[in-house]
Write a protein that holds these residues in place. Sequence first.
Motif, PDB file in Angstrom:
ATOM      1  N   THR A 162      39.706 -24.745   9.614  1.00  0.00           N
ATOM      2  CA  THR A 162      38.301 -25.070   9.384  1.00  0.00           C
ATOM      3  C   THR A 162      37.718 -23.949   8.536  1.00  0.00           C
ATOM      4  OG1 THR A 162      38.137 -26.298  11.449  1.00  0.00           O
ATOM      5  CG2 THR A 162      36.077 -25.517  10.511  1.00  0.00           C
ATOM      6  N   PRO A 163      37.699 -24.120   7.208  1.00  0.00           N
ATOM      7  CA  PRO A 163      37.209 -23.046   6.343  1.00  0.00           C
ATOM      8  C   PRO A 163      35.698 -22.829   6.406  1.00  0.00           C
ATOM      9  CG  PRO A 163      37.853 -24.944   5.031  1.00  0.00           C
ATOM     10  CD  PRO A 163      38.245 -25.243   6.449  1.00  0.00           C
ATOM     11  N   SER A 164      34.942 -23.845   6.848  1.00  0.00           N
ATOM     12  CA  SER A 164      33.491 -23.662   6.962  1.00  0.00           C
ATOM     13  C   SER A 164      32.950 -24.450   8.143  1.00  0.00           C
ATOM     14  CB  SER A 164      32.780 -24.092   5.675  1.00  0.00           C
ATOM     15  OG  SER A 164      32.919 -25.486   5.471  1.00  0.00           O
ATOM     16  N   ALA A 165      31.902 -23.891   8.745  1.00  0.00           N
ATOM     17  CA  ALA A 165      31.252 -24.549   9.885  1.00  0.00           C
ATOM     18  C   ALA A 165      29.781 -24.155   9.893  1.00  0.00           C
ATOM     19  CB  ALA A 165      31.918 -24.139  11.193  1.00  0.00           C
ATOM     20  N   GLU A 166      28.927 -25.144  10.131  1.00  0.00           N
ATOM     21  CA  GLU A 166      27.487 -24.925  10.281  1.00  0.00           C
ATOM     22  C   GLU A 166      27.062 -25.588  11.572  1.00  0.00           C
ATOM     23  OE1 GLU A 166      25.479 -26.470   6.856  1.00  0.00           O
ATOM     24  OE2 GLU A 166      26.764 -25.376   5.463  1.00  0.00           O
ATOM     25  N   ASN A 167      26.124 -24.960  12.287  1.00  0.00           N
ATOM     26  CA  ASN A 167      25.723 -25.505  13.572  1.00  0.00           C
ATOM     27  C   ASN A 167      24.265 -25.166  13.883  1.00  0.00           C
ATOM     28  OD1 ASN A 167      26.033 -26.847  15.970  1.00  0.00           O
ATOM     29  ND2 ASN A 167      26.929 -25.116  17.054  1.00  0.00           N
ATOM     30  N   ASP A 168      23.428 -26.195  13.913  1.00  0.00           N
ATOM     31  CA  ASP A 168      22.024 -26.056  14.289  1.00  0.00           C
ATOM     32  C   ASP A 168      21.885 -26.659  15.688  1.00  0.00           C
ATOM     33  OD1 ASP A 168      19.285 -25.842  14.461  1.00  0.00           O
ATOM     34  OD2 ASP A 168      18.858 -27.333  12.913  1.00  0.00           O
ATOM     35  N   ARG A 183      20.420 -27.711  18.515  1.00  0.00           N
ATOM     36  CA  ARG A 183      19.167 -28.132  19.152  1.00  0.00           C
ATOM     37  C   ARG A 183      19.085 -29.638  18.989  1.00  0.00           C
ATOM     38  NH1 ARG A 183      15.629 -29.469  15.132  1.00  0.00           N
ATOM     39  NH2 ARG A 183      16.223 -28.732  13.077  1.00  0.00           N
ATOM     40  N   VAL A 184      18.322 -30.285  19.848  1.00  0.00           N
ATOM     41  CA  VAL A 184      18.138 -31.731  19.732  1.00  0.00           C
ATOM     42  C   VAL A 184      17.571 -32.029  18.342  1.00  0.00           C
ATOM     43  CG1 VAL A 184      16.889 -33.739  20.612  1.00  0.00           C
ATOM     44  CG2 VAL A 184      17.868 -32.078  22.213  1.00  0.00           C
ATOM     45  N   GLY A 185      18.214 -32.933  17.623  1.00  0.00           N
ATOM     46  CA  GLY A 185      17.820 -33.264  16.261  1.00  0.00           C
ATOM     47  C   GLY A 185      18.496 -32.385  15.224  1.00  0.00           C
ATOM     48  N   GLY A 186      19.117 -31.293  15.669  1.00  0.00           N
ATOM     49  CA  GLY A 186      19.835 -30.401  14.759  1.00  0.00           C
ATOM     50  C   GLY A 186      21.148 -31.032  14.325  1.00  0.00           C
ATOM     51  N   GLU A 187      21.666 -30.565  13.211  1.00  0.00           N
ATOM     52  CA  GLU A 187      22.915 -31.111  12.684  1.00  0.00           C
ATOM     53  C   GLU A 187      24.004 -30.050  12.674  1.00  0.00           C
ATOM     54  OE1 GLU A 187      22.075 -32.873   8.883  1.00  0.00           O
ATOM     55  OE2 GLU A 187      20.874 -34.464   9.785  1.00  0.00           O
ATOM     56  N   PHE A 188      25.239 -30.544  12.669  1.00  0.00           N
ATOM     57  CA  PHE A 188      26.387 -29.653  12.568  1.00  0.00           C
ATOM     58  C   PHE A 188      27.379 -30.259  11.598  1.00  0.00           C
ATOM     59  CE2 PHE A 188      27.567 -32.760  15.692  1.00  0.00           C
ATOM     60  CZ  PHE A 188      28.908 -32.996  15.457  1.00  0.00           C
ATOM     61  N   CYS A 189      28.208 -29.420  11.008  1.00  0.00           N
ATOM     62  CA  CYS A 189      29.261 -29.898  10.125  1.00  0.00           C
ATOM     63  C   CYS A 189      30.376 -28.861  10.076  1.00  0.00           C
ATOM     64  CB  CYS A 189      28.730 -30.148   8.708  1.00  0.00           C
ATOM     65  SG  CYS A 189      29.991 -30.863   7.624  1.00  0.00           S
ATOM     66  N   SER A 190      31.585 -29.320  10.328  1.00  0.00           N
ATOM     67  CA  SER A 190      32.773 -28.489  10.201  1.00  0.00           C
ATOM     68  C   SER A 190      33.681 -29.127   9.162  1.00  0.00           C
ATOM     69  CB  SER A 190      33.523 -28.396  11.531  1.00  0.00           C
ATOM     70  OG  SER A 190      32.734 -27.767  12.503  1.00  0.00           O
ATOM     71  N   ARG A 191      34.131 -28.345   8.214  1.00  0.00           N
ATOM     72  CA  ARG A 191      35.070 -28.829   7.199  1.00  0.00           C
ATOM     73  C   ARG A 191      36.472 -28.572   7.704  1.00  0.00           C
ATOM     74  NH1 ARG A 191      35.828 -32.459   3.251  1.00  0.00           N
ATOM     75  NH2 ARG A 191      37.631 -31.847   2.014  1.00  0.00           N
ATOM     76  N   GLY A 196      30.928 -34.121  11.255  1.00  0.00           N
ATOM     77  CA  GLY A 196      29.562 -33.714  11.524  1.00  0.00           C
ATOM     78  C   GLY A 196      28.738 -34.798  12.175  1.00  0.00           C
ATOM     79  N   GLY A 197      27.552 -34.383  12.612  1.00  0.00           N
ATOM     80  CA  GLY A 197      26.650 -35.315  13.248  1.00  0.00           C
ATOM     81  C   GLY A 197      25.337 -34.649  13.624  1.00  0.00           C
ATOM     82  N   VAL A 199      25.551 -29.201  28.864  1.00  0.00           N
ATOM     83  CA  VAL A 199      25.846 -30.435  28.134  1.00  0.00           C
ATOM     84  C   VAL A 199      25.545 -30.289  26.651  1.00  0.00           C
ATOM     85  CG1 VAL A 199      25.226 -32.883  27.840  1.00  0.00           C
ATOM     86  CG2 VAL A 199      25.267 -31.889  30.124  1.00  0.00           C
ATOM     87  N   ILE A 200      26.418 -30.867  25.851  1.00  0.00           N
ATOM     88  CA  ILE A 200      26.154 -31.085  24.429  1.00  0.00           C
ATOM     89  C   ILE A 200      26.523 -32.539  24.157  1.00  0.00           C
ATOM     90  CG2 ILE A 200      26.808 -30.551  22.055  1.00  0.00           C
ATOM     91  CD1 ILE A 200      27.516 -27.710  22.997  1.00  0.00           C
ATOM     92  N   ALA A 201      25.568 -33.299  23.634  1.00  0.00           N
ATOM     93  CA  ALA A 201      25.836 -34.694  23.263  1.00  0.00           C
ATOM     94  C   ALA A 201      25.381 -34.880  21.824  1.00  0.00           C
ATOM     95  CB  ALA A 201      25.098 -35.650  24.188  1.00  0.00           C
ATOM     96  N   TYR A 202      26.165 -35.645  21.066  1.00  0.00           N
ATOM     97  CA  TYR A 202      25.798 -35.873  19.677  1.00  0.00           C
ATOM     98  C   TYR A 202      26.274 -37.224  19.186  1.00  0.00           C
ATOM     99  CZ  TYR A 202      30.548 -33.924  18.850  1.00  0.00           C
ATOM    100  OH  TYR A 202      31.895 -33.649  18.874  1.00  0.00           O
ATOM    101  N   THR A 203      25.695 -37.617  18.055  1.00  0.00           N
ATOM    102  CA  THR A 203      26.098 -38.834  17.371  1.00  0.00           C
ATOM    103  C   THR A 203      26.739 -38.424  16.054  1.00  0.00           C
ATOM    104  OG1 THR A 203      24.254 -40.055  18.358  1.00  0.00           O
ATOM    105  CG2 THR A 203      25.301 -41.037  16.409  1.00  0.00           C
ATOM    106  N   LEU A 204      27.951 -38.906  15.835  1.00  0.00           N
ATOM    107  CA  LEU A 204      28.653 -38.621  14.585  1.00  0.00           C
ATOM    108  C   LEU A 204      28.030 -39.407  13.437  1.00  0.00           C
ATOM    109  CD1 LEU A 204      32.278 -38.697  16.011  1.00  0.00           C
ATOM    110  CD2 LEU A 204      31.050 -36.689  15.168  1.00  0.00           C
ATOM    111  N   GLY A 205      28.354 -39.024  12.227  1.00  0.00           N
ATOM    112  CA  GLY A 205      27.824 -39.681  11.044  1.00  0.00           C
ATOM    113  C   GLY A 205      28.082 -41.177  11.010  1.00  0.00           C
TER     114      GLY A 205
END
Length: 141
Positions: free
Chosen positions: A42-48, A50-58, A71-72, A82-88
């Motif tokens: 995984t050369p890059s990862a971003e993580n916000d 919080r509810v409504g925040g987005e994340f993306c790992s390459r 990401g999602g 707990v962490i719950a999310y919806t993928l793209g």
Amino acid sequence: MESTKKVTVKATINASIEKVWEFWTEPTHIKKWNSPSDDWHTPSAENDLRVGGEFCSRMEAKDGSFGFDFGGTYDEVKKYEVIAYTLGDGRKVNITFSGKENETEVIEIFDPETINPVEFQQQGWQAILDNFKKYAEQTNL
């Protein structure tokens, strides 16, 4: 191959809930454990986080033959719980963290996609979780 069955992977990590949470959510750590095998990374990862925040790992094959963004958007975040999310693509993922003394159980439940066999997806997600366990247990804060 349509499937509505949710898939579960889990691991017990020999580390405190605080350490597990930090290693799971901080991009500097995510880049070090987020792969199913040694020939991926995984050369890059971003993580916000919080509810409504987005994340993306390459995620990419180290030989450059294939890669994709994972990401999602976060639906629920309860620190150390707990962490719950919806993928793209609309699939849902729910992760629970349960700590007791110096041990933390991580359980991921996800909607499988419809391209690859469910068993293949479960093996891949379990391999990534196992890689996380290894990283968290062998790396100091």
